[in-house]
Design a protein around this motif. Structure first.
Motif, PDB file in Angstrom:
ATOM      1  N   VAL A 297       0.905  -1.268  -0.024  1.00 16.79           N
ATOM      2  CA  VAL A 297      -0.063   0.069  -0.058  1.00 16.79           C
ATOM      3  C   VAL A 297       0.977   1.259  -0.030  1.00 16.79           C
ATOM      4  O   VAL A 297       1.645   1.441   1.096  1.00 16.79           O
ATOM      5  CB  VAL A 297      -0.951  -0.110   1.203  1.00 16.79           C
ATOM      6  N   LEU A 321       2.980  -5.457 -11.913  1.00 12.62           N
ATOM      7  CA  LEU A 321       1.706  -5.058 -11.021  1.00 12.62           C
ATOM      8  C   LEU A 321       0.576  -6.002 -11.506  1.00 12.62           C
ATOM      9  O   LEU A 321       0.373  -6.049 -12.618  1.00 12.62           O
ATOM     10  CB  LEU A 321       1.399  -3.503 -11.523  1.00 12.62           C
ATOM     11  N   GLU A 322       0.104  -6.844 -10.258  1.00 16.59           N
ATOM     12  CA  GLU A 322      -0.891  -7.712 -10.693  1.00 16.59           C
ATOM     13  C   GLU A 322      -2.298  -7.273 -10.982  1.00 16.59           C
ATOM     14  O   GLU A 322      -3.272  -7.532 -11.543  1.00 16.59           O
ATOM     15  CB  GLU A 322      -0.881  -9.038  -9.986  1.00 16.59           C
ATOM     16  N   LEU A 324      -4.708  -3.706  -8.872  1.00 20.25           N
ATOM     17  CA  LEU A 324      -4.598  -2.405  -8.175  1.00 20.25           C
ATOM     18  C   LEU A 324      -5.964  -1.957  -7.844  1.00 20.25           C
ATOM     19  O   LEU A 324      -6.911  -1.741  -8.649  1.00 20.25           O
ATOM     20  CB  LEU A 324      -3.934  -1.319  -9.362  1.00 20.25           C
ATOM     21  N   LEU A 326      -7.303   1.886  -5.932  1.00 21.44           N
ATOM     22  CA  LEU A 326      -7.129   3.205  -5.320  1.00 21.44           C
ATOM     23  C   LEU A 326      -8.124   3.676  -4.603  1.00 21.44           C
ATOM     24  O   LEU A 326      -9.252   3.416  -4.605  1.00 21.44           O
ATOM     25  CB  LEU A 326      -7.127   4.348  -6.553  1.00 21.44           C
ATOM     26  N   GLU A 327      -7.613   3.977  -3.337  1.00 19.16           N
ATOM     27  CA  GLU A 327      -8.878   4.520  -2.163  1.00 19.16           C
ATOM     28  C   GLU A 327      -8.344   6.031  -1.961  1.00 19.16           C
ATOM     29  O   GLU A 327      -7.402   6.433  -1.906  1.00 19.16           O
ATOM     30  CB  GLU A 327      -8.277   4.003  -0.969  1.00 19.16           C
ATOM     31  N   GLU A 338      -3.356   0.343  -3.503  1.00 21.15           N
ATOM     32  CA  GLU A 338      -3.230  -0.877  -2.936  1.00 21.15           C
ATOM     33  C   GLU A 338      -2.603  -1.701  -4.145  1.00 21.15           C
ATOM     34  O   GLU A 338      -3.493  -2.042  -5.005  1.00 21.15           O
ATOM     35  CB  GLU A 338      -4.523  -1.495  -2.457  1.00 21.15           C
TER      36      GLU A 338
ATOM     37  N   LEU B 307      -0.284  -5.338 -17.174  1.00 20.09           N
ATOM     38  CA  LEU B 307      -0.499  -3.914 -16.451  1.00 20.09           C
ATOM     39  C   LEU B 307       0.577  -3.056 -16.239  1.00 20.09           C
ATOM     40  O   LEU B 307       0.904  -1.865 -16.436  1.00 20.09           O
ATOM     41  CB  LEU B 307      -1.322  -4.166 -15.243  1.00 20.09           C
ATOM     42  N   GLY B 308       1.580  -3.733 -15.611  1.00 19.48           N
ATOM     43  CA  GLY B 308       2.918  -2.985 -15.317  1.00 19.48           C
ATOM     44  C   GLY B 308       3.397  -2.402 -16.586  1.00 19.48           C
ATOM     45  O   GLY B 308       3.823  -1.387 -16.734  1.00 19.48           O
ATOM     46  N   ASP B 323      -6.275   8.839 -12.697  1.00 15.98           N
ATOM     47  CA  ASP B 323      -7.031   8.073 -12.042  1.00 15.98           C
ATOM     48  C   ASP B 323      -7.032   6.829 -12.838  1.00 15.98           C
ATOM     49  O   ASP B 323      -6.743   6.794 -13.869  1.00 15.98           O
ATOM     50  CB  ASP B 323      -8.204   8.586 -11.720  1.00 15.98           C
ATOM     51  N   LEU B 324      -7.583   5.591 -12.215  1.00 14.77           N
ATOM     52  CA  LEU B 324      -7.454   4.533 -13.083  1.00 14.77           C
ATOM     53  C   LEU B 324      -8.427   3.562 -12.228  1.00 14.77           C
ATOM     54  O   LEU B 324      -8.745   3.580 -11.012  1.00 14.77           O
ATOM     55  CB  LEU B 324      -6.191   3.760 -12.640  1.00 14.77           C
ATOM     56  N   LEU B 326      -9.772  -0.574 -12.732  1.00 14.98           N
ATOM     57  CA  LEU B 326      -9.720  -1.885 -13.310  1.00 14.98           C
ATOM     58  C   LEU B 326     -10.839  -2.594 -13.375  1.00 14.98           C
ATOM     59  O   LEU B 326     -11.741  -2.677 -12.386  1.00 14.98           O
ATOM     60  CB  LEU B 326      -8.874  -2.662 -12.792  1.00 14.98           C
TER      61      LEU B 326
END
Lengths: 363, 363
Positions: A297, A321-322, A324, A326-327, A338, B307-308, B323-324, B326
């Protein structure tokens, strides 16, 4: 001219150029299919054509497949008209209820040997051709309503459409379909709508305490009322069955909360909460997946470019990056990214990001 | 030894080493505060200390602030005991209900001039010290229950704790607090739980049609029953008020669906759906923000590193990722990365990513 990579040999006619119709047109055209669009509204039609979802019809057109993408209330009459107008075409529709249109078609006396009802489980909160996307159906289930008397060739034609659009065909009869969507889509819509309604008259101070839980529960309450009145009306018996059980449980909870110190009240609450736990674990998807990866995180300043910088540096470090999440709370100066990485890469990700000045939570 | 950057001058005692207690300990220790931990369970205590959330108490300890982080049912008795044991300390608690513990404290005859109730609006689905995070409260509201007779100095001490942990203090009285959380947290919990319960007995075939809507509505149904029985029991009157209005609306919907062709039935449904629309727009947050940015939707193969690679290339192109989101369906070969960029960068992002072989949706 796009090379033809379609499973469909021939022209496809799409009737109704809203979100679903336009998305089907875009998806098929990307595979080189000749798509003819029709819409009762000339303005809608023009927009969808401009948008690249298909072309205007001509007298010479002879579709092999007609896809009816109109609201549920109009589906049966438009399907009947298309069956009559195109005597060699298979006709399908994409309405999110399947029993009512089929019964209406039967009652109308239409010959139904060329009708194969279907329903893509896909959509967006925004409607209209302008929201259309060629990939709207990618990876989604798409129900095909089979009937014993239907010719396999005709069902296959609809399945080819589905596969062309990247979706997964799921065979089901109309009754099973309507019961399933009552559970996974129509009842959740009502549950969410009625929760969101409670917010309408509430104070800003109370709403300022809202977190992700409330946001998630009420997200689909933003759906279009006109469409949903038709969906709920057309699937009323299946929805009522589930909603009545929900209401009975709600009455139990209310009774327990009316006298929370009465014998059995807390046990009743605990049983409802535990049943909710059991229910949510039945949903396929993320639950199993989360354990495959380890979380890192990262605290990200709320200013442009920070997220981009993070991902660029993740790339430089060479960590995959597997997933993600966002918070971000409104007004907060900091968001949390995260990041899911393979367990063996977690330590290195934390060390490398820390050494580049990123603040890692919990380390 | 971490440099002391705290607003608090002195020792903090945290009673209860679960998720919230451990997170408070971790956050304060990151600021160099001397944190003393206590827990009724020696195993819990050992775990939280190993985890770095604080140290064991000694006879010489003299906290300036005690933070009681025990379940709601135990809060009043533990607060009373801490007030008695530490006659110079301000005592706060983090229970998610505030009226019931305060009334219980009043009834017990405890002197409450050093008690300042509070409630951080933060949490995770997983509990326990092991899920504790120093940043759990960052950017979140944290309610401080003021009372006219409370000394400003004592309220300030609790606000210093809140600011140290990166949260935002929000002053509210106990009644307003409990009404607010009944709306934004406790009623949504019940609504979600009862929806999730419907899934328990359903078929795999039906559940395979589930989309993000159902997942969102039922996510919080995974919460811990033991804790929630206490929360709901302790805030029953405020929850009942909202839940009864919810139930009355539900009965209206049921009546409309029982006879969907009756005069007024569809209008009743449309009004409920429109009220839900209005309610959800009142939630602060994302709604406004989405319009500041333009979306680019990239199709990403479901294999490690993709993604990476996307984010690395975004960095190379030099476009800021604002922002993103998935989107990924279970079993699908492809996920969708919805990327938000500044409107003026949208065209370039699409062109550059396309030229690098990425498939962009809708283009």
């Amino acid at each position: 001219m796009v090379e033809n990579t379609s499973r469909l040999a021939g022209q496809v006619r799409v009737v109704g150029a809203g979100l679903l119709g336009a998305s089907i047109g875009l998806g098929l055209r990307a595979r080189g299919v000749d798509v003819v669009l029709a819409d009762a509204s000339p303005a809608n039609l023009r927009l969808a054509i401009d948008y690249g979802a298909g072309r205007r019809e001509t007298a010479a057109d002879e579709p092999v497949l007609v896809v009816v993408c109109v609201p549920p209330d109009l589906t049966a009459s438009v399907v009947a008209a298309e069956l009559a107008a195109h005597p060699h075409a298979v006709v399908t529709d994409v309405a999110s209820v399947k029993v009512a249109p089929y019964e209406e078609l039967q009652a109308s006396g239409a010959l139904l040997d060329r009708y194969v009802g279907s329903h893509p489980l896909a959509g967006r909160e925004r409607g209209g051709a302008i929201s259309g996307r060629a990939d709207l159906f990618v990876g989604r289930p798409w129900v095909v309503c089979t009937r014993p008397e239907l010719s396999r060739t005709r069902v296959s034609l609809v399945e080819s459409l589905i596969l062309d659009l990247g979706a997964t065909p799921v065979e089901m009869n109309t009754v099973a379909h309507d019961a399933a969507v009552a559970l996974v889509s129509h009842t959740p819509q009502i549950v969410s709508t009625l929760m969101a309604k409670r917010l309408a008259g509430s104070s800003d101070a109370a709403l300022a305490l809202a977190g992700q839980g409330l946001r998630d529960v009420t997200r689909i309450a933003a759906s279009e009322p006109e469409l949903w009145v038709q969906i709920l009306g057309a699937n009323a018996p299946a929805v009522v069955e589930i909603l009545r059980a929900y209401r009975d449980d709600l009455d139990q909870v209310l009774a327990a909360l009316d006298e929370p110190e009465a014998p059995g009240a807390r046990r009743a609450l605990a049983e409802e909460l535990a049943a909710g736990n059991s229910g949510v674990t039945r949903l396929p998807g993320k639950h199993g997946q989360e354990h495959r990866f380890s979380q890192v995180v990262v605290m990200v300043d709320d200013k442009p470019g920070e997220l981009g910088r993070l991902f660029t540096e993740m790339g430089e470090i060479g960590v995959n990056l597997e997933d993600l999440r966002l918070e971000h709370s409104p007004g907060a100066q900091i968001g949390l990214a995260e990041i899911a990485v393979l367990p063996e890469a977690q330590r290195r990700t934390i060390d490398e990001l820390s050494s580049r000045g990123w603040r890692i939570a919990g380390s």
